[in-house]
Motif scaffolding. Structure first.
Motif, PDB file in Angstrom:
ATOM      1  N   ASN A 137       0.817  -1.103   0.204  1.00 23.75           N
ATOM      2  CA  ASN A 137      -0.022   0.069  -0.043  1.00 23.75           C
ATOM      3  C   ASN A 137       0.978   1.320  -0.102  1.00 23.75           C
ATOM      4  O   ASN A 137       0.759   2.208  -0.853  1.00 23.75           O
ATOM      5  CB  ASN A 137      -0.932   0.037   1.256  1.00 23.75           C
ATOM      6  CG  ASN A 137      -1.866   1.193   1.477  1.00 23.75           C
ATOM      7  OD1 ASN A 137      -2.562   1.297   0.448  1.00 23.75           O
ATOM      8  ND2 ASN A 137      -1.348   1.925   2.347  1.00 23.75           N
ATOM      9  N   TRP A 138       1.836   1.492   0.944  1.00 22.94           N
ATOM     10  CA  TRP A 138       2.839   2.434   0.948  1.00 22.94           C
ATOM     11  C   TRP A 138       3.475   2.772  -0.382  1.00 22.94           C
ATOM     12  O   TRP A 138       3.904   3.810  -0.889  1.00 22.94           O
ATOM     13  CB  TRP A 138       3.678   2.334   2.174  1.00 22.94           C
ATOM     14  CG  TRP A 138       2.923   2.730   3.646  1.00 22.94           C
ATOM     15  CD1 TRP A 138       2.861   1.733   4.687  1.00 22.94           C
ATOM     16  CD2 TRP A 138       2.104   3.652   3.926  1.00 22.94           C
ATOM     17  NE1 TRP A 138       2.002   2.294   5.632  1.00 22.94           N
ATOM     18  CE2 TRP A 138       1.847   3.241   5.325  1.00 22.94           C
ATOM     19  CE3 TRP A 138       1.854   5.098   3.313  1.00 22.94           C
ATOM     20  CZ2 TRP A 138       0.991   4.445   5.909  1.00 22.94           C
ATOM     21  CZ3 TRP A 138       0.984   6.151   3.983  1.00 22.94           C
ATOM     22  CH2 TRP A 138       0.740   5.537   5.059  1.00 22.94           C
TER      23      TRP A 138
ATOM     24  N   TYR B  34       1.786   4.185  -2.931  1.00 22.66           N
ATOM     25  CA  TYR B  34       1.561   5.595  -2.571  1.00 22.66           C
ATOM     26  C   TYR B  34       2.820   6.411  -2.953  1.00 22.66           C
ATOM     27  O   TYR B  34       2.719   7.384  -3.446  1.00 22.66           O
ATOM     28  CB  TYR B  34       1.130   5.834  -1.198  1.00 22.66           C
ATOM     29  CG  TYR B  34       1.375   7.192  -0.568  1.00 22.66           C
ATOM     30  CD1 TYR B  34       0.415   7.980  -0.732  1.00 22.66           C
ATOM     31  CD2 TYR B  34       2.406   7.272   0.266  1.00 22.66           C
ATOM     32  CE1 TYR B  34       0.769   9.306  -0.273  1.00 22.66           C
ATOM     33  CE2 TYR B  34       2.908   8.475   0.796  1.00 22.66           C
ATOM     34  CZ  TYR B  34       1.875   9.680   0.556  1.00 22.66           C
ATOM     35  OH  TYR B  34       1.982  10.602   0.981  1.00 22.66           O
TER      36      TYR B  34
ATOM     37  N   ARG C  50       3.561   9.304  -5.512  1.00 19.86           N
ATOM     38  CA  ARG C  50       3.722  10.903  -5.004  1.00 19.86           C
ATOM     39  C   ARG C  50       4.974  11.116  -5.512  1.00 19.86           C
ATOM     40  O   ARG C  50       5.332  12.349  -5.839  1.00 19.86           O
ATOM     41  CB  ARG C  50       3.692  10.717  -3.497  1.00 19.86           C
ATOM     42  CG  ARG C  50       4.214  11.991  -3.047  1.00 19.86           C
ATOM     43  CD  ARG C  50       3.986  12.108  -1.487  1.00 19.86           C
ATOM     44  NE  ARG C  50       4.346  13.314  -1.127  1.00 19.86           N
ATOM     45  CZ  ARG C  50       4.878  13.934   0.060  1.00 19.86           C
ATOM     46  NH1 ARG C  50       4.288  12.865   1.131  1.00 19.86           N
ATOM     47  NH2 ARG C  50       5.060  14.971   0.448  1.00 19.86           N
TER      48      ARG C  50
ATOM     49  N   LEU D 138      -2.152   9.906  -7.628  1.00 16.90           N
ATOM     50  CA  LEU D 138      -3.026  10.532  -6.506  1.00 16.90           C
ATOM     51  C   LEU D 138      -4.031  11.461  -6.971  1.00 16.90           C
ATOM     52  O   LEU D 138      -3.830  12.023  -8.090  1.00 16.90           O
ATOM     53  CB  LEU D 138      -1.885  11.441  -5.615  1.00 16.90           C
ATOM     54  CG  LEU D 138      -0.881  10.692  -4.607  1.00 16.90           C
ATOM     55  CD1 LEU D 138      -0.076  11.726  -3.796  1.00 16.90           C
ATOM     56  CD2 LEU D 138      -1.927  10.011  -3.519  1.00 16.90           C
TER      57      LEU D 138
ATOM     58  N   ASN E 296      -2.420   3.696   7.489  1.00 14.06           N
ATOM     59  CA  ASN E 296      -2.923   5.021   7.287  1.00 14.06           C
ATOM     60  C   ASN E 296      -4.207   5.185   7.793  1.00 14.06           C
ATOM     61  O   ASN E 296      -4.939   4.230   7.650  1.00 14.06           O
ATOM     62  CB  ASN E 296      -2.856   5.316   5.843  1.00 14.06           C
ATOM     63  CG  ASN E 296      -3.689   4.252   5.145  1.00 14.06           C
ATOM     64  OD1 ASN E 296      -3.334   3.210   4.963  1.00 14.06           O
ATOM     65  ND2 ASN E 296      -4.588   4.590   4.383  1.00 14.06           N
TER      66      ASN E 296
ATOM     67  N   ILE F 289      -6.329   6.497   1.153  1.00 10.44           N
ATOM     68  CA  ILE F 289      -5.538   6.937   0.220  1.00 10.44           C
ATOM     69  C   ILE F 289      -6.148   6.812  -1.327  1.00 10.44           C
ATOM     70  O   ILE F 289      -6.219   5.526  -1.439  1.00 10.44           O
ATOM     71  CB  ILE F 289      -4.161   6.789   0.311  1.00 10.44           C
ATOM     72  CG1 ILE F 289      -3.612   7.006   1.573  1.00 10.44           C
ATOM     73  CG2 ILE F 289      -3.113   7.351  -0.766  1.00 10.44           C
ATOM     74  CD1 ILE F 289      -1.952   6.551   1.847  1.00 10.44           C
TER      75      ILE F 289
ATOM     76  N   LEU G  23      -6.155   6.412  -4.870  1.00  5.48           N
ATOM     77  CA  LEU G  23      -5.398   6.349  -5.977  1.00  5.48           C
ATOM     78  C   LEU G  23      -6.063   6.079  -7.262  1.00  5.48           C
ATOM     79  O   LEU G  23      -7.058   5.216  -7.103  1.00  5.48           O
ATOM     80  CB  LEU G  23      -4.238   5.467  -5.798  1.00  5.48           C
ATOM     81  CG  LEU G  23      -3.139   5.498  -4.591  1.00  5.48           C
ATOM     82  CD1 LEU G  23      -2.291   4.305  -4.330  1.00  5.48           C
ATOM     83  CD2 LEU G  23      -2.609   7.075  -4.727  1.00  5.48           C
TER      84      LEU G  23
END
Length: 204
Positions: free
Chosen positions: A24-25, A28, A32, A175, A193, A197, A199
Motif C-alpha cells: 500500500n505504501w 502511494y 507521489r 494520486l 494510514n 488514500i 489512487l
C-alpha cells in the motif's frame, strides 16, 4: 484451541497484513514521486523475464528492492517491539532491572539523525549497494533483529519484488486531487494510514 487461534492471528497479522500494508505504501510513494516511479518503470521494462520474475531473475530488479526497503524504513508496518529484561542490565547510562519491559520503535529509529541523513525524505537510493556498506547493522530493523528476527523477512521481500516486477509493467497509479500528501497514521497492532488514500489505477 487457544494456541490455534494465536497461530491463525499470527499468520494473518504477521504473514499477510504487514506485506499488504507495505505494498500500500509503495504504491502511494510511486504515485507521489514521479522520479522514483520513472526509475522503477525503466528497470522493470528493461528486465528480460517474460511475465513474472522468477527467483533467479530478481537480481534484475535491485531498484524495486530499494523502493520496498525505503518504504519499510519510512513506514515500518511493525512500528513497535517489546522485550523483557531477563536479568539486571544497563543500556548506556540507564540501569534496567530484571523484569523491565523495554519498548523498541523502528519508526523513530529509522528517522534518527545519527543513522540516517535527511531521514524525512523518501530516497530509495540510500539502499543502493554502494550506500549501505557503512550503514549500522541495527539501524534498520523493519523485521526486528537477533534471534527473534522475523523468519519471513526474506520471503516478504521476494514476494514484494515479484509483485512490482509484474504489476508495474502493466499499471501505474496517480494520486487523486483530494488525496492527502501526508497521510495521518494509525499506530495500532500494525502502522496503517488512518484515512483512505485514493489512487487512480491506469494501464500503462
Amino acid at each position: 484451541a487457544a494456541s490455534d487461534v494465536y497461530k491463525r492471528q499470527t499468520m494473518i497479522i504477521a504473514g499477510h497484513e504487514t506485506s499488504a500494508i507495505t505494498l500500500n505504501w509503495v504504491w502511494y510513494f510511486l504515485a507521489r514521486y514521479p522520479d522514483v516511479e520513472k526509475k522503477l518503470h525503466t528497470e522493470v521494462d528493461q528486465a528480460t523475464y517474460e511475465l513474472i520474475p522468477g527467483f533467479d531473475e530478481l537480481d534484475q530488479l535491485p531498484y524495486v528492492k530499494q523502493v520496498v526497503e525505503e518504504a519499510l524504513r519510512y513506514y515500518p508496518p511493525v512500528w513497535l517491539y517489546t522485550r523483557r529484561a531477563i536479568a539486571d542490565d544497563w543500556l548506556g547510562d540507564y540501569f534496567v532491572p530484571a523484569g523491565t519491559d523495554i519498548f523498541i520503535t523502528p519508526y523513530f529509529l529509522h528517522r534518527h539523525a545519527a543513522y540516517w541523513s535527511q531521514a524525512e525524505e523518501f530516497d530509495p537510493d540510500r539502499f543502493a549497494e554502494e550506500n549501505i556498506k557503512d550503514q549500522h547493522k541495527q539501524a534498520y530493523i523493519p523485521f526486528s533483529a537477533g534471534p527473534r528476527r522475523c523468519i519471513g523477512d526474506f520471503f516478504a521481500t521476494v514476494e514484494m519484488q515479484m509483485h512490482f516486477g509484474l504489476m508495474a509493467r502493466k499499471f501505474r497509479v496517480q494520486l487523486l486531487e483530494d488525496a492527502p500528501l501526508e497521510p495521518e497514521l494509525e499506530p495500532a497492532v500494525n502502522l496503517r494510514n488512518k484515512q483512505p488514500i485514493y489512487l487512480q489505477l491506469t494501464r500503462r
